[in-house]
Design a protein around this motif. Structure first.
Motif, PDB file in Angstrom:
ATOM      1  N   ARG A 115       0.850  -1.182   0.000  1.00  0.00           N
ATOM      2  CA  ARG A 115       0.000   0.000   0.000  1.00  0.00           C
ATOM      3  C   ARG A 115       0.899   1.250   0.000  1.00  0.00           C
ATOM      4  N   PRO A 116       0.459   2.334  -0.631  1.00  0.00           N
ATOM      5  CA  PRO A 116       1.327   3.505  -0.750  1.00  0.00           C
ATOM      6  C   PRO A 116       1.465   4.258   0.563  1.00  0.00           C
ATOM      7  N   GLY A 117       2.554   4.997   0.654  1.00  0.00           N
ATOM      8  CA  GLY A 117       2.781   5.898   1.772  1.00  0.00           C
ATOM      9  C   GLY A 117       3.007   7.309   1.278  1.00  0.00           C
ATOM     10  N   ALA A 118       3.408   8.188   2.188  1.00  0.00           N
ATOM     11  CA  ALA A 118       3.577   9.595   1.824  1.00  0.00           C
ATOM     12  C   ALA A 118       4.596   9.771   0.708  1.00  0.00           C
ATOM     13  N   GLY A 119       5.682   8.993   0.751  1.00  0.00           N
ATOM     14  CA  GLY A 119       6.699   9.116  -0.286  1.00  0.00           C
ATOM     15  C   GLY A 119       6.192   8.762  -1.668  1.00  0.00           C
ATOM     16  N   ASP A 120       5.196   7.907  -1.737  1.00  0.00           N
ATOM     17  CA  ASP A 120       4.636   7.534  -3.046  1.00  0.00           C
ATOM     18  C   ASP A 120       3.808   8.672  -3.644  1.00  0.00           C
ATOM     19  N   ILE A 121       3.305   9.577  -2.811  1.00  0.00           N
ATOM     20  CA  ILE A 121       2.637  10.761  -3.347  1.00  0.00           C
ATOM     21  C   ILE A 121       3.640  11.591  -4.147  1.00  0.00           C
ATOM     22  N   THR A 122       4.861  11.737  -3.606  1.00  0.00           N
ATOM     23  CA  THR A 122       5.910  12.456  -4.333  1.00  0.00           C
ATOM     24  C   THR A 122       6.170  11.805  -5.683  1.00  0.00           C
ATOM     25  N   ARG A 123       6.309  10.495  -5.685  1.00  0.00           N
ATOM     26  CA  ARG A 123       6.611   9.790  -6.930  1.00  0.00           C
ATOM     27  C   ARG A 123       5.463   9.926  -7.925  1.00  0.00           C
ATOM     28  N   ALA A 124       4.239   9.835  -7.436  1.00  0.00           N
ATOM     29  CA  ALA A 124       3.087   9.982  -8.333  1.00  0.00           C
ATOM     30  C   ALA A 124       3.017  11.399  -8.886  1.00  0.00           C
ATOM     31  N   ARG A 125       3.261  12.392  -8.037  1.00  0.00           N
ATOM     32  CA  ARG A 125       3.217  13.783  -8.486  1.00  0.00           C
ATOM     33  C   ARG A 125       4.286  14.037  -9.548  1.00  0.00           C
ATOM     34  N   GLN A 126       5.474  13.512  -9.330  1.00  0.00           N
ATOM     35  CA  GLN A 126       6.538  13.679 -10.316  1.00  0.00           C
ATOM     36  C   GLN A 126       6.182  12.982 -11.626  1.00  0.00           C
ATOM     37  N   LEU A 127       5.540  11.829 -11.525  1.00  0.00           N
ATOM     38  CA  LEU A 127       5.156  11.095 -12.725  1.00  0.00           C
ATOM     39  C   LEU A 127       4.135  11.870 -13.546  1.00  0.00           C
ATOM     40  N   VAL A 128       3.085  12.370 -12.906  1.00  0.00           N
ATOM     41  CA  VAL A 128       2.062  13.080 -13.685  1.00  0.00           C
ATOM     42  C   VAL A 128       2.587  14.423 -14.177  1.00  0.00           C
ATOM     43  N   ASP A 129       3.515  15.022 -13.440  1.00  0.00           N
ATOM     44  CA  ASP A 129       4.128  16.259 -13.904  1.00  0.00           C
ATOM     45  C   ASP A 129       4.929  16.002 -15.177  1.00  0.00           C
ATOM     46  N   ARG A 130       5.693  14.927 -15.192  1.00  0.00           N
ATOM     47  CA  ARG A 130       6.432  14.584 -16.409  1.00  0.00           C
ATOM     48  C   ARG A 130       5.488  14.264 -17.552  1.00  0.00           C
ATOM     49  N   ALA A 131       4.354  13.631 -17.245  1.00  0.00           N
ATOM     50  CA  ALA A 131       3.373  13.340 -18.288  1.00  0.00           C
ATOM     51  C   ALA A 131       2.857  14.635 -18.908  1.00  0.00           C
TER      52      ALA A 131
END
Length: 328
Positions: A286-302
């Motif tokens: 299950r995701p944690g706070a750090g995965d929010i960073t990774r998701a945000r960076q991913l959609v930003d790159r998208a």
């Protein structure tokens, strides 16, 4: 005149960059908020507990969005045509429509705020901020549940508020962008499965599904390109998990992001008095706070990739006339 594809592509770039620079205006100045107010009043007039009444409501809202887009095109033509500025005439209406319809900056900013609350172990503040992104009841969510909700929202809303406006801007200009924004807003207002809207909201929900079908899959493809080491798992998990999701588009977007991050999304959630057991999406913890960073960076790159692709389309369209003249 809707402009050439190259001009519309330039407009998409300008609109997305405007949103990145300025973000959304306050609700009292936001055209989408005005639209929501107007459609709330229309609902009071046309509401019946029937799909036919809902179709009238959805049709009126889509028509209002189309009319606003046509007005933008006509206004740009009236102002810029005498000056002979054809590129601006084609790009400006799309830029304004995409800027109004996009919300990438807000998504990233709000997700960062929630992440900071979680990192500070302030679960109450994280829960209090979560309704800015999602409609579910946050009161029973632990930190991982809040993180999962944020990651899911980043995936779903990047389709609705970044990729779809860009896609419809390229395909149909400002009218296409604003029809999609109108339909998506009506879906948020009446498209859920409550007792009041189970039938009335069907048309808005189906229209939203149709208009986001291809953008959701384009987003999943972008995620695969941006996470090449996970591309095989992405295809496998989208095929395995997305069909069980109640939304034909959110399931694709969320499963793609779950695969790229190697986490598990989905699971039980509550909307008011309704409890839904959503399918599990992805393989992993299950995701944690750090995965929010990774998701945000991913959609930003998208989003930045969409900008780059549209710039390339504009440049190709700009160069094509010169190539044809040389060949002639």
């Amino acid at each position: 005149m809707l402009g050439t594809t190259g001009q519309r592509a330039l407009g998409v770039v300008a609109g997305l960059l405007l949103d990145r620079a300025l973000g959304e205006p306050p609700d009292r100045w936001h055209p989408v908020a005005w639209f929501g107010t107007a459609m709330g009043r229309v609902e009071k007039v046309v509401y019946r507990d029937s799909r036919a009444a809902g179709a009238i409501h959805a049709g009126l809202g889509a028509g209002l969005g189309a009319a606003a887009g046509v007005a933008l095109v006509a206004g740009a033509g009236a102002v810029l045509a005498p000056a002979g500025r054809e590129v601006l005439r084609g790009a400006l209406p799309v830029a304004l429509a995409v800027a109004v319809a996009s919300a990438g900056r807000m998504l990233r900013r709000t997700s960062r705020t929630i992440e900071e609350h979680l990192l500070q172990d302030d679960l109450a503040a994280a829960r209090a901020t979560l309704p800015s992104l999602v409609g579910r009841d946050p009161s029973g969510l632990d930190g991982s549940g809040v993180a999962a909700a944020v990651v899911e929202s980043l995936a779903e809303n990047t389709v609705d508020a970044v990729v779809a406006p860009a896609f419809w801007g390229l395909v149909a200009g400002a009218p296409g962008v604003l029809v999609h924004r109108a339909v998506n807003t009506m879906d948020a207002m009446v498209g859920h499965r409550s007792a009041r809207y189970a039938r009335f909201g069907t048309a808005a929900a189906r229209l939203d599904d149709a208009m986001a079908w291809l953008p959701a899959r384009l987003f999943a493809a972008l995620v695969g390109v941006l996470a090449p080491g996970r591309a095989g798992d992405l295809v496998r998990l989208v095929r395995r998990d997305a069909p069980a999701h109640p939304s034909p588009n959110s399931g694709v977007a969320e499963a793609a992001v779950a695969a790229a991050l190697a986490v598990e999304l989905g699971g039980p959630l509550r909307y008011g008095d309704q409890v839904e057991d959503r399918p599990r999406l992805g393989d992993g913890p299950r995701p944690g706070a750090g995965d929010i960073t990774r998701a945000r960076q991913l959609v930003d790159r998208a989003e930045l990739t969409v900008v780059a692709l549209c710039l390339a389309a504009w440049w190709a369209g700009r160069a094509a006339p010169h190539t044809r003249r040389r060949d002639a």
